[in-house]
Design a protein around this motif. Structure first.
Motif, short mmCIF file in Angstrom:
data_model
loop_
_atom_site.label_atom_id
_atom_site.label_comp_id
_atom_site.label_asym_id
_atom_site.label_seq_id
_atom_site.Cartn_x
_atom_site.Cartn_y
_atom_site.Cartn_z
N TRP A 69 8.95 -15.18 -1.24
CA TRP A 69 8.60 -16.60 -1.26
C TRP A 69 9.45 -17.44 -2.18
O TRP A 69 9.45 -18.67 -2.09
N ASP A 106 8.14 -21.80 3.78
CA ASP A 106 7.19 -22.44 4.67
C ASP A 106 5.78 -21.92 4.39
O ASP A 106 5.59 -20.92 3.72
N THR A 107 4.83 -22.63 4.91
CA THR A 107 3.43 -22.32 4.63
C THR A 107 3.05 -20.92 5.08
O THR A 107 2.33 -20.21 4.38
N GLU A 108 3.54 -20.49 6.22
CA GLU A 108 3.20 -19.15 6.72
C GLU A 108 3.75 -18.07 5.80
O GLU A 108 3.07 -17.08 5.50
N ARG A 111 1.56 -17.97 2.86
CA ARG A 111 0.27 -17.36 3.20
C ARG A 111 0.38 -15.84 3.19
O ARG A 111 -0.48 -15.14 2.64
#
Length: 127
Positions: A69, A106-108, A111
């Protein structure tokens, strides 16, 4: 790294390593009557190796999670470096409260990283 770092075989100890340490532990315990000091010294070595392996495994797991990330152009796959927090793409310091650039993370991806962190922490808390 867009791929999920979560795998089914991410055990803290590979089965063969766990079995080897377990056998050494059992042999030491079984040998206590004939050589108490030697048995305790062997168990001490087994514990030392277990802790070292666990520490190395967890440090590597954290490195992989962070690299999933955190991204900066300064980090290359060859050097395996981990960028400092607060460094934005292009090497500039990110302003506090500034929105993350969609191309960086990105958000995914975040997550998946959150889920993997949580699973690792929960496994440790169950030890």
């Amino acid at each position: 790294m867009a791929d999920n770092v979560h795998t089914a075989d991410n055990a803290l100890f590979p089965p063969e390593e766990r079995d080897k340490l377990t056998l050494r532990l059992q042999n030491a315990v079984n040998g206590f009557v004939d050589g108490p000091r030697g048995a305790v010294e062997e168990v001490d070595h087994v514990l030392e190796e277990t802790i070292a392996h666990l520490t190395d495994t967890l440090a590597e797991r954290r490195r992989v999670l962070r690299s999933s990330w955190q991204t900066t152009p300064a980090r290359s796959a060859a050097d395996g470096g981990i960028p400092a927090a607060g460094v934005a793409p292009g090497g500039a310091l990110a302003a506090e409260g500034a929105p993350a650039e969609a191309s960086a993370t990105d958000t995914e991806q975040l997550r998946l990283a959150l889920r993997d962190y949580r699973e690792t922490a929960e496994r440790l808390l169950r030890l």
